[in-house]
Design a protein around this motif. Structure first.
Motif, PDB file in Angstrom:
ATOM      1  N   CYS A 333      17.049  39.670  12.017  1.00 48.04           N
ATOM      2  CA  CYS A 333      16.992  38.526  11.048  1.00 48.04           C
ATOM      3  C   CYS A 333      16.798  39.193   9.741  1.00 48.04           C
ATOM      4  CB  CYS A 333      15.631  37.933  11.034  1.00 48.04           C
ATOM      5  SG  CYS A 333      15.318  36.635   9.741  1.00 48.04           S
ATOM      6  N   LYS A 338      17.158  32.623   6.439  1.00 47.57           N
ATOM      7  CA  LYS A 338      18.672  32.898   6.781  1.00 47.57           C
ATOM      8  C   LYS A 338      19.072  32.527   8.418  1.00 47.57           C
ATOM      9  CE  LYS A 338      19.035  35.920   3.017  1.00 47.57           C
ATOM     10  NZ  LYS A 338      19.505  37.415   2.733  1.00 47.57           N
ATOM     11  N   PRO A 339      20.218  32.449   8.725  1.00 44.86           N
ATOM     12  CA  PRO A 339      20.635  32.296  10.061  1.00 44.86           C
ATOM     13  C   PRO A 339      20.399  33.505  10.986  1.00 44.86           C
ATOM     14  CG  PRO A 339      22.250  31.377   8.727  1.00 44.86           C
ATOM     15  CD  PRO A 339      21.300  32.048   7.986  1.00 44.86           C
ATOM     16  N   PRO A 341      21.040  36.091  13.496  1.00 45.94           N
ATOM     17  CA  PRO A 341      22.253  36.724  14.197  1.00 45.94           C
ATOM     18  C   PRO A 341      22.293  36.131  15.668  1.00 45.94           C
ATOM     19  CG  PRO A 341      20.966  38.672  13.226  1.00 45.94           C
ATOM     20  CD  PRO A 341      20.080  37.290  13.095  1.00 45.94           C
ATOM     21  N   CYS A 353      14.128  33.599  10.585  1.00 48.03           N
ATOM     22  CA  CYS A 353      15.368  33.008  10.709  1.00 48.03           C
ATOM     23  C   CYS A 353      15.549  31.730  11.169  1.00 48.03           C
ATOM     24  CB  CYS A 353      16.357  34.077  11.300  1.00 48.03           C
ATOM     25  SG  CYS A 353      16.799  35.407  10.075  1.00 48.03           S
ATOM     26  N   ASN A 356      20.513  29.584  15.143  1.00 47.72           N
ATOM     27  CA  ASN A 356      22.263  29.787  14.972  1.00 47.72           C
ATOM     28  C   ASN A 356      22.877  30.094  16.192  1.00 47.72           C
ATOM     29  OD1 ASN A 356      24.707  30.367  13.616  1.00 47.72           O
ATOM     30  ND2 ASN A 356      24.193  32.587  13.896  1.00 47.72           N
ATOM     31  N   LEU A 360      27.581  35.893  13.379  1.00 43.94           N
ATOM     32  CA  LEU A 360      27.815  36.084  11.990  1.00 43.94           C
ATOM     33  C   LEU A 360      28.914  37.057  11.717  1.00 43.94           C
ATOM     34  CD1 LEU A 360      23.981  36.658  11.165  1.00 43.94           C
ATOM     35  CD2 LEU A 360      24.997  34.596  11.224  1.00 43.94           C
ATOM     36  N   ASP A 361      29.307  37.108  10.378  1.00 45.56           N
ATOM     37  CA  ASP A 361      30.496  37.777   9.961  1.00 45.56           C
ATOM     38  C   ASP A 361      30.345  39.413  10.535  1.00 45.56           C
ATOM     39  OD1 ASP A 361      31.202  35.455   8.753  1.00 45.56           O
ATOM     40  OD2 ASP A 361      30.854  36.264   6.620  1.00 45.56           O
ATOM     41  N   ASP A 362      28.987  39.980  10.270  1.00 45.67           N
ATOM     42  CA  ASP A 362      28.927  41.349  10.584  1.00 45.67           C
ATOM     43  C   ASP A 362      28.891  41.237  12.094  1.00 45.67           C
ATOM     44  OD1 ASP A 362      26.544  40.260  10.967  1.00 45.67           O
ATOM     45  OD2 ASP A 362      25.379  41.930   9.811  1.00 45.67           O
ATOM     46  N   GLU A 363      29.064  40.389  12.858  1.00 52.82           N
ATOM     47  CA  GLU A 363      29.092  40.740  14.356  1.00 52.82           C
ATOM     48  C   GLU A 363      30.607  40.323  14.867  1.00 52.82           C
ATOM     49  OE1 GLU A 363      24.741  39.023  15.989  1.00 52.82           O
ATOM     50  OE2 GLU A 363      25.926  37.399  14.822  1.00 52.82           O
TER      51      GLU A 363
END
Length: 367
Positions: A333, A338-339, A341, A353, A356, A360-363
């Motif tokens: 988190c 925030k959402p 991961p 968190c 979700n 996420l973008d970094d995943e």
């Protein structure tokens, strides 16, 4: 001279003894007189007492007969009218006085008993209040926690009409979403879903790979059609792994990269001892979805804003993420609100968190 002196002594002693005998006789006579006088006095007193008792008894009896006669209508005619009136009035007043006295005694006893009860009650209350003030901090904390729990239960039970309507609407919406994911897929719809996934994968800038998966069941899980349709829709959703360049098609037999299994909870550890009957798991090429979680989600995740449709989406994406090379909690988190991961173990902890179901973008990577 000596003989004459002795004779005189003998005569004197004889006279003394005679005087003493006379005194004794006088004393005995006096004592007899006193005893006789006492006897006569006691006899006279006894006679007086007897005569007095008899007189008093006669007077009482006469008075009683007079009262009875006065109260007897048939006999009262033999008495003086004024005397009868006085007797009757005295009896009536005496009776009233007796009744009043009895009532007064009863009232006094009742009042005393009531005051005693109130005093005992007051003492009990004071003792209870004193006991409360001497409670330990842990006891107070326990009481506060219990009160909070009770209040929460009451608030959950006593809902306003607006809250009931909102809850009903939310339930209906969740049911609609679940049914939409599990609905039958025509060939045309299947092609449309796949085309959108391909487009997203090609636009991701990542190498594009198509994965073939199989569907299986373990235990008494019922028909798998709805489960298979949900898996296909989730894996090819443009919000999911297609953003990492991955698309998915359902295959049969041995030509599968991995198998998505819907399993009864009691069989989870047959895949691996590290799997839990509480959660879903991935072992080798098997992505195993726990039937209990599939049917009911999990409490903390649902209470944090999720619903069953979103939970099913999250658990499919999370477990398939392992098949793509991801590990649990590789990203945690990033901050409250925030959402979470996707690969965070959201079923166990959110760490502040929000729920979700999408990577996420970094995943957005694959190994």
């Amino acid at each position: 001279m000596v003989l004459q002196d002795n004779g005189n002594v003998d005569k004197s002693e004889g006279k003394g003894r005679a005087a003493k005998g006379t005194a004794f006789e006088h004393a005995a006579t006096a004592r007899r007189g006193i005893l006789e006088a006492a006897r006569r006095a006691c006899g006279s007193a006894g006679d007086l007492i007897v005569r007095g008792t008899r007189t008093a008894g006669s007077a009482i009896a006469k008075c009683w007969r007079t009262v009875v006669s006065a109260l007897n209508p048939n006999a009262s005619s033999n008495l003086d009218a004024k005397q009868v009136f006085r007797i009757r009035r005295t009896v009536v007043f005496s009776g009233i006085a007796a009744v009043v006295l009895i009532v007064a005694v009863v009232v006094a006893v009742s009042v005393h008993a009531n005051r005693s009860a109130q005093a005992d009650k007051a003492g009990t209350v004071v003792s209870a209040q004193t006991s409360k003030t001497k409670q330990s901090p842990s006891a107070k904390a326990t009481k506060k926690t219990t009160a909070g729990k009770t209040a929460a239960e009451n608030s959950s039970v006593k809902k306003t009409p607006e809250q009931s309507d909102t809850s009903s609407s939310s339930t209906d919406e969740t049911k609609r979403q679940v049914e939409a994911l599990a609905a039958s897929i025509s060939d045309e719809e299947s092609a449309t879903i796949k085309a959108k996934a391909d487009e997203t994968a090609h636009n991701s800038g990542k190498p594009v790979t198509q994965y073939t998966y199989c569907i299986a069941g373990k235990g008494n899980v019922g028909a798998l059609d709805g489960f298979a349709n949900t898996v296909y829709r989730v894996l090819n959703d443009p919000r999911g792994w297609p953003r990492a360049g991955a698309t998915f098609v359902k295959g049969d037999g041995d030509a599968c990269n991995f198998t998505v299994v819907l399993s009864e909870a009691k069989y989870m550890q047959t895949f691996d001892s590290g799997c839990s009957a509480e959660y879903s798991c991935r072992v080798g090429d098997n992505v195993i979805i726990n039937l209990d979680r599939w049917n009911g989600g999990i409490g903390n995740w649902m209470e944090a804003g999720g619903n069953l449709a979103r939970y099913r989406t999250m658990v499919i994406n999370h477990e398939v993420g392992h098949a793509l090379g991801h590990i649990d909690n590789e990203t945690t988190c990033a901050g409250a609100g925030k959402p979470a991961p996707l690969m965070q173990e959201q079923s166990m902890h959110l760490d502040g968190c929000t729920v979700n179901e999408w990577p996420l973008d970094d995943e957005l990577w694959r190994s």
